[in-house]
Each structure stands twice: as C-alpha cells, then as structure tokens.
Design a protein around this motif. Structure first.
Motif, PDB file in Angstrom:
ATOM      1  N   ARG A 185       0.975  -1.242   0.111  1.00 44.49           N
ATOM      2  CA  ARG A 185      -0.042   0.013  -0.031  1.00 44.49           C
ATOM      3  C   ARG A 185       0.920   1.150  -0.066  1.00 44.49           C
ATOM      4  NH1 ARG A 185      -2.929  -0.417   5.222  1.00 44.49           N
ATOM      5  NH2 ARG A 185      -0.766  -1.720   5.802  1.00 44.49           N
ATOM      6  N   GLY A 186       0.407   2.062  -0.810  1.00 37.39           N
ATOM      7  CA  GLY A 186       1.242   3.543  -0.891  1.00 37.39           C
ATOM      8  C   GLY A 186       0.567   4.732  -1.112  1.00 37.39           C
ATOM      9  N   THR A 187       0.756   5.623  -0.461  1.00 38.27           N
ATOM     10  CA  THR A 187      -0.156   6.972  -0.528  1.00 38.27           C
ATOM     11  C   THR A 187       0.966   7.970  -1.299  1.00 38.27           C
ATOM     12  OG1 THR A 187       0.670   7.742   1.684  1.00 38.27           O
ATOM     13  CG2 THR A 187      -1.190   6.469   1.422  1.00 38.27           C
ATOM     14  N   SER A 188       0.203   9.129  -1.692  1.00 40.86           N
ATOM     15  CA  SER A 188       1.200  10.292  -2.069  1.00 40.86           C
ATOM     16  C   SER A 188       1.875  10.961  -1.085  1.00 40.86           C
ATOM     17  CB  SER A 188       0.194  11.228  -2.874  1.00 40.86           C
ATOM     18  OG  SER A 188      -0.585  11.467  -1.798  1.00 40.86           O
ATOM     19  N   GLY A 189       1.576  10.834   0.099  1.00 44.87           N
ATOM     20  CA  GLY A 189       2.486  11.160   1.140  1.00 44.87           C
ATOM     21  C   GLY A 189       1.396  12.351   2.049  1.00 44.87           C
ATOM     22  N   THR A 190       0.470  12.635   1.682  1.00 50.21           N
ATOM     23  CA  THR A 190      -0.462  13.402   2.407  1.00 50.21           C
ATOM     24  C   THR A 190      -1.552  12.667   3.269  1.00 50.21           C
ATOM     25  OG1 THR A 190      -2.100  13.749   0.606  1.00 50.21           O
ATOM     26  CG2 THR A 190      -0.363  15.274   0.650  1.00 50.21           C
ATOM     27  N   GLY A 191      -1.926  13.446   4.163  1.00 52.09           N
ATOM     28  CA  GLY A 191      -3.007  12.426   4.947  1.00 52.09           C
ATOM     29  C   GLY A 191      -2.181  11.672   6.262  1.00 52.09           C
ATOM     30  N   TYR A 241       5.576   5.905  -7.229  1.00 61.62           N
ATOM     31  CA  TYR A 241       5.464   4.283  -7.293  1.00 61.62           C
ATOM     32  C   TYR A 241       5.759   3.960  -8.974  1.00 61.62           C
ATOM     33  CZ  TYR A 241       3.942   5.090  -2.753  1.00 61.62           C
ATOM     34  OH  TYR A 241       3.724   5.748  -1.356  1.00 61.62           O
ATOM     35  N   ARG A 242       6.747   3.307  -9.304  1.00 58.00           N
ATOM     36  CA  ARG A 242       7.039   2.846 -10.434  1.00 58.00           C
ATOM     37  C   ARG A 242       6.191   1.767 -10.910  1.00 58.00           C
ATOM     38  NH1 ARG A 242       9.479   6.035 -14.395  1.00 58.00           N
ATOM     39  NH2 ARG A 242      10.613   4.636 -15.845  1.00 58.00           N
ATOM     40  N   LYS A 243       5.589   1.799 -12.101  1.00 57.54           N
ATOM     41  CA  LYS A 243       4.943   0.659 -12.761  1.00 57.54           C
ATOM     42  C   LYS A 243       4.890   0.815 -14.332  1.00 57.54           C
ATOM     43  CE  LYS A 243       0.783  -1.835 -12.919  1.00 57.54           C
ATOM     44  NZ  LYS A 243      -0.692  -1.746 -12.944  1.00 57.54           N
ATOM     45  N   ASP A 244       5.559  -0.291 -14.968  1.00 59.05           N
ATOM     46  CA  ASP A 244       5.543  -0.530 -16.261  1.00 59.05           C
ATOM     47  C   ASP A 244       6.014   1.043 -16.908  1.00 59.05           C
ATOM     48  OD1 ASP A 244       4.336  -2.920 -16.320  1.00 59.05           O
ATOM     49  OD2 ASP A 244       2.294  -2.091 -16.148  1.00 59.05           O
ATOM     50  N   TRP A 269       5.471   6.672 -13.338  1.00 58.10           N
ATOM     51  CA  TRP A 269       5.535   6.885 -12.206  1.00 58.10           C
ATOM     52  C   TRP A 269       3.950   7.300 -11.557  1.00 58.10           C
ATOM     53  CZ3 TRP A 269       8.986   5.883  -8.701  1.00 58.10           C
ATOM     54  CH2 TRP A 269      10.502   6.026  -8.996  1.00 58.10           C
ATOM     55  N   LEU A 270       3.571   6.808 -10.683  1.00 61.14           N
ATOM     56  CA  LEU A 270       2.300   6.797 -10.163  1.00 61.14           C
ATOM     57  C   LEU A 270       2.093   7.794  -8.871  1.00 61.14           C
ATOM     58  CD1 LEU A 270       0.911   3.500 -10.528  1.00 61.14           C
ATOM     59  CD2 LEU A 270       0.647   5.268 -12.304  1.00 61.14           C
ATOM     60  N   ASP A 271       1.143   8.274  -8.260  1.00 61.96           N
ATOM     61  CA  ASP A 271       1.308   9.283  -7.122  1.00 61.96           C
ATOM     62  C   ASP A 271       0.603   8.355  -6.226  1.00 61.96           C
ATOM     63  OD1 ASP A 271       2.253  11.590  -8.371  1.00 61.96           O
ATOM     64  OD2 ASP A 271       0.260  12.192  -8.952  1.00 61.96           O
ATOM     65  N   ALA A 272      -0.033   7.133  -6.241  1.00 62.97           N
ATOM     66  CA  ALA A 272      -0.383   6.491  -5.230  1.00 62.97           C
ATOM     67  C   ALA A 272      -0.327   4.987  -5.816  1.00 62.97           C
ATOM     68  CB  ALA A 272      -1.865   6.693  -4.808  1.00 62.97           C
ATOM     69  N   TRP A 273      -0.180   4.121  -4.896  1.00 66.55           N
ATOM     70  CA  TRP A 273      -0.343   2.402  -5.148  1.00 66.55           C
ATOM     71  C   TRP A 273      -1.440   1.949  -4.794  1.00 66.55           C
ATOM     72  CZ3 TRP A 273       2.579   0.111  -8.721  1.00 66.55           C
ATOM     73  CH2 TRP A 273       2.478  -1.255  -8.800  1.00 66.55           C
ATOM     74  N   ALA A 274      -2.698   1.652  -5.743  1.00 66.71           N
ATOM     75  CA  ALA A 274      -3.916   1.182  -5.345  1.00 66.71           C
ATOM     76  C   ALA A 274      -4.100   0.214  -6.496  1.00 66.71           C
ATOM     77  CB  ALA A 274      -4.678   2.287  -5.453  1.00 66.71           C
ATOM     78  N   GLU A 275      -3.515  -0.860  -6.461  1.00 64.64           N
ATOM     79  CA  GLU A 275      -3.553  -1.793  -7.407  1.00 64.64           C
ATOM     80  C   GLU A 275      -5.004  -2.796  -7.210  1.00 64.64           C
ATOM     81  OE1 GLU A 275      -2.143  -3.191 -10.082  1.00 64.64           O
ATOM     82  OE2 GLU A 275      -1.138  -1.351 -10.151  1.00 64.64           O
ATOM     83  N   SER A 276      -5.373  -3.152  -8.415  1.00 64.63           N
ATOM     84  CA  SER A 276      -6.670  -3.850  -8.384  1.00 64.63           C
ATOM     85  C   SER A 276      -6.135  -5.332  -8.331  1.00 64.63           C
ATOM     86  CB  SER A 276      -7.217  -3.781  -9.860  1.00 64.63           C
ATOM     87  OG  SER A 276      -6.407  -4.349 -11.135  1.00 64.63           O
TER      88      SER A 276
END
Length: 148
Positions: A31-37, A102-105, A108-115
């Motif tokens: 699980r990864g967030t953008s850093g806020t919250g 987060y790096r995928k394919d 860069w993604l701002d959050a990691w919320a994979e299906s």
C-alpha cells in the motif's frame, strides 16, 4: 543515511504477500499513498527477518513507514495477520512533508492502489522537505525489481 539504509533493506526484500488487519480485513501486499493524510506512507511485507532467538514467529515481517510530529517513523508488526504494532522508531527527524511516487511499467504513479492485491511496484520514490529549501530525493528498488 539511517533512513536510506532502512528503506533500502526493507524495500529490497518486499514480497508479494497479502495480510489481514487487526479487524480481519484483507490488505494488499503493498500500500502506498502520495504522502498526504494520516495513513501510513507505505505498508508492505518483507522477507529476511532474522530469528536468532528461535521465537515462535514468521520469518517475514509487516512494516509501515509513517509521518508524525516527531518525523518519519518505521513501525513493524510481530505477526503478519492481525496483531498490534510494535513501538515505532523514528528514522528521520525534522521532516516537514514527504511526497511519494511508485514505478509501474515505466511510469510514475502518485499512489499505489492496485486492482491485483499481490502486485508490488518496481521502485519507490521519496522526496523529503525538511524546511531548508533543499529537497532530499531517494529512489528505492522494491522487491529486487519483482515483476509478476
């Protein structure tokens, strides 16, 4: 250096293992967030947790990194499914804010919320603002570049 060493060791040993929360809800492998919250910045399971005393516990460990008033904190759990967190350890003080990606394919993604809850990012970027005008950027390989 302490933060870089901790994250390098933890993320390099990230494994695609889903877990359960204290209430029994299923949690994805990463699980990864953008850093806020208020939620943890990242949460995952790592391998290689040495057990020199031969305690009755797994060889894998659930780990979270959180930003709180004291700084960036590493929190570990003695059990993968359920169980209370152990006391956290501050790995970097004086943190004003953190931005995560987060790096995928190749993107860069701002959050990691994979299906697909068992997937891991290939890398994690952390940009730290300590209020001195010089951001600290660190990039870490996750799971030794694990790819499904």
């Amino acid at each position: 250096r302490r933060l870089g060493s901790a994250l390098t060791g933890d993320l390099a040993q990230a494994v695609p293992r889903t877990t359960r929360s204290l209430s029994g809800d299923r949690a994805p492998a990463f699980r990864g967030t953008s850093g806020t919250g208020a939620e943890p910045l990242i949460a995952f399971v790592r391998a290689g947790w040495s057990n020199g005393a031969g305690a009755s516990r797994p060889s894998r460990q659930k780990v979270e990194y959180r930003l709180d008033a004291d700084g960036l904190e590493r929190v570990a759990y003695p059990m993968l499914d359920g169980g209370e967190a152990q006391a956290g350890a501050v790995v970097l003080e004086g943190v004003r804010s953190i931005r995560m990606r987060y790096r995928k394919d190749g993107e860069w993604l701002d959050a990691w919320a994979e299906s697909q809850p068992e997937l891991l990012p290939s890398a994690v970027e952390m940009v730290i603002d300590r209020g001195d005008g010089v951001p600290i950027r660190q990039v870490f390989v996750a799971g030794s570049g694990y790819r499904q």
